[in-house]
Enzyme design. Structure first.
Site, PDB file in Angstrom:
ATOM      1  N   GLY A 203       0.543 -17.090  -5.997  1.00 41.33           N
ATOM      2  CA  GLY A 203      -0.352 -18.252  -5.950  1.00 41.33           C
ATOM      3  C   GLY A 203      -0.337 -19.005  -7.276  1.00 41.33           C
TER       4      GLY A 203
ATOM      5  N   TYR B 167       3.783   3.462  -2.406  1.00 37.24           N
ATOM      6  CA  TYR B 167       4.630   2.713  -3.346  1.00 37.24           C
ATOM      7  C   TYR B 167       5.770   2.009  -2.602  1.00 37.24           C
ATOM      8  CZ  TYR B 167       7.350   1.788  -7.608  1.00 37.24           C
ATOM      9  OH  TYR B 167       8.038   1.185  -8.633  1.00 37.24           O
TER      10      TYR B 167
ATOM     11  N   LYS C 208       2.929 -20.871  -7.473  1.00 37.16           N
ATOM     12  CA  LYS C 208       2.918 -22.020  -6.551  1.00 37.16           C
ATOM     13  C   LYS C 208       2.144 -23.178  -7.165  1.00 37.16           C
ATOM     14  CE  LYS C 208       0.809 -23.313  -2.238  1.00 37.16           C
ATOM     15  NZ  LYS C 208      -0.519 -23.007  -1.725  1.00 37.16           N
TER      16      LYS C 208
ATOM     17  N   LYS D 294       5.967  -2.027  -2.139  1.00 35.99           N
ATOM     18  CA  LYS D 294       7.045  -2.743  -2.828  1.00 35.99           C
ATOM     19  C   LYS D 294       7.876  -3.529  -1.811  1.00 35.99           C
ATOM     20  CE  LYS D 294       6.890  -2.116  -7.294  1.00 35.99           C
ATOM     21  NZ  LYS D 294       6.923  -3.260  -8.224  1.00 35.99           N
TER      22      LYS D 294
ATOM     23  N   SER E 216       2.402  -2.691 -11.769  1.00 32.90           N
ATOM     24  CA  SER E 216       2.202  -1.636 -10.761  1.00 32.90           C
ATOM     25  C   SER E 216       2.431  -0.292 -11.434  1.00 32.90           C
ATOM     26  CB  SER E 216       3.191  -1.748  -9.597  1.00 32.90           C
ATOM     27  OG  SER E 216       3.062  -0.608  -8.762  1.00 32.90           O
TER      28      SER E 216
END
Ligand code: UDP
Length: 321
Positions: free
Chosen positions: A111, A156, A114, A160, A84
């Site tokens: 993802g 931001y 996982k 976050k 970021s």
């Protein structure tokens, strides 16, 4: 903490791995005999930050924007989501990319974790506290913050915060082993050169070295707590490697609070600069105080910052030269 014991032969994915902090993590894990995949789209990262690793057989670089799906064959043991932009001058220039990296990006990164059954580390920020009520400074992790979602920092701060909610949701719904750091202002070699247009610390060094005015916003009584990069990286490695940190959110920052005027004066002195300190309007929603309560980091990670501001400033001033 024995990093090698944790990291040896592990497969690690670091998003934002060519960034300021990500690149130090890539190096540390390679040094500890892990296999590292570094993903970055160079939005704010630099190829030169990971140059020393490019010929290492355990290092793979993938140029990709994490807010778009990506599929890996590797079986990752650890995913660290560092990607970021984080410099305040970019909140105005790239608010949509920032929102995407911290929402769509963390969704993609979770993802991957996982699918692979990997441990997940998220680098959140002290900005989740916004402009904290002074009653809660030093700020413990239990403080829920005071954030303006529609102000100049909203892109931001709120993304976050959403990132943290994503992590909690994936932990709850999919049983992933997650951990989060709330990183406070960190400085040191490899801060971006264009941060001299934004962040106070590199900007003041640049101004002092050029003999230009040192531009303090407001009366300079607002505070920050500056953490040297070696301390920050040690904290993040402990968070990633230690079983005790499972499920935790932990402030990682120096607990020595410094006013911006003190910072300007210190930099002027250390660079023997003839610059004048000048005062300019304070930007909207600029947090007035920022200092972490680090009891949790001490207790869970056995971590405390070691590098005093004056010593760290000497290091970064030298690097700037
Ligand atoms: N600041 C300043 N002069 C500058 C740039 C920043 O006085 O030229 C102030 C800014 O208003 C804030 C503090 O320094 O109060 C730290 O700002 P920075 O951009 O480094 O990061 P932040 O901690 O606000 O995210």
């Amino acid at each position: 903490m024995d990093l090698k014991k944790f990291a040896q032969d592990k497969e690690i994915l670091i998003t934002g791995g060519a960034g300021f902090l990500g690149s130090y993590l890539c190096e540390a894990f390679i040094e500890a005999s892990a296999k590292v995949t570094c993903l970055d789209n160079f939005a704010s990262g630099l190829a030169s930050n990971v140059d020393s690793l490019k010929d290492n057989k355990n290092f793979t670089f993938v140029e990709h924007d994490i807010s778009k799906p990506i599929y890996f064959e590797n079986k990752f043991d650890l995913v660290m989501h560092m990607a970021s932009r984080a410099s305040p001058f970019e909140f105005d220039k790239y608010p949509i990319q920032i929102l995407k990296a911290n929402t769509l990006g963390i969704w993609v990164a979770l993802g991957i974790a996982k699918k692979h059954g990997a441990r997940f580390v998220y680098t959140s920020t002290s900005e989740v506290y916004g402009n904290p009520d002074p009653k809660f400074v030093p700020t413990p992790e239990t403080y829920n913050g005071n954030v303006n979602p529609i102000g100049p920092r909203g892109c931001y701060d709120e993304s976050k915060r959403a990132g943290e909610a994503f992590v909690v949701a994936y932990r709850h719904q999919h049983g992933i082993d997650t951990r989060m750091a709330r990183i406070f202002n960190t400085y040191g070699p490899r801060m971006r050169a264009d941060d001299i247009y934004g962040r106070a610390l590199p900007r003041f060094i640049d101004q002092a070295q050029k003999g230009e005015d040192i531009t303090v916003f407001g009366d300079g009584s607002q505070t920050r707590s500056f953490t040297y990069v070696t301390d920050q990286v040690e904290g993040l490695l402990r968070l990633a490697a230690m079983d005790e940190a499972a499920g935790a959110v932990i402030n990682i920052g120096n607990n020595k609070e410094t006013s911006i005027l003190e910072l300007a004066e210190m930099i002027k002195k250390l660079t023997n600069s003839t610059s004048k300190i000048t005062f300019h309007p304070l930007p909207e929603d600029d947090p007035l105080r920022r200092c972490p309560d680090i009891s949790r980091a001490k207790k869970i990670l056995d971590w405390t910052p070691k590098v005093p501001l004056e010593e760290g400033l000497k290091g970064i001033i030298e690097w700037f030269r």
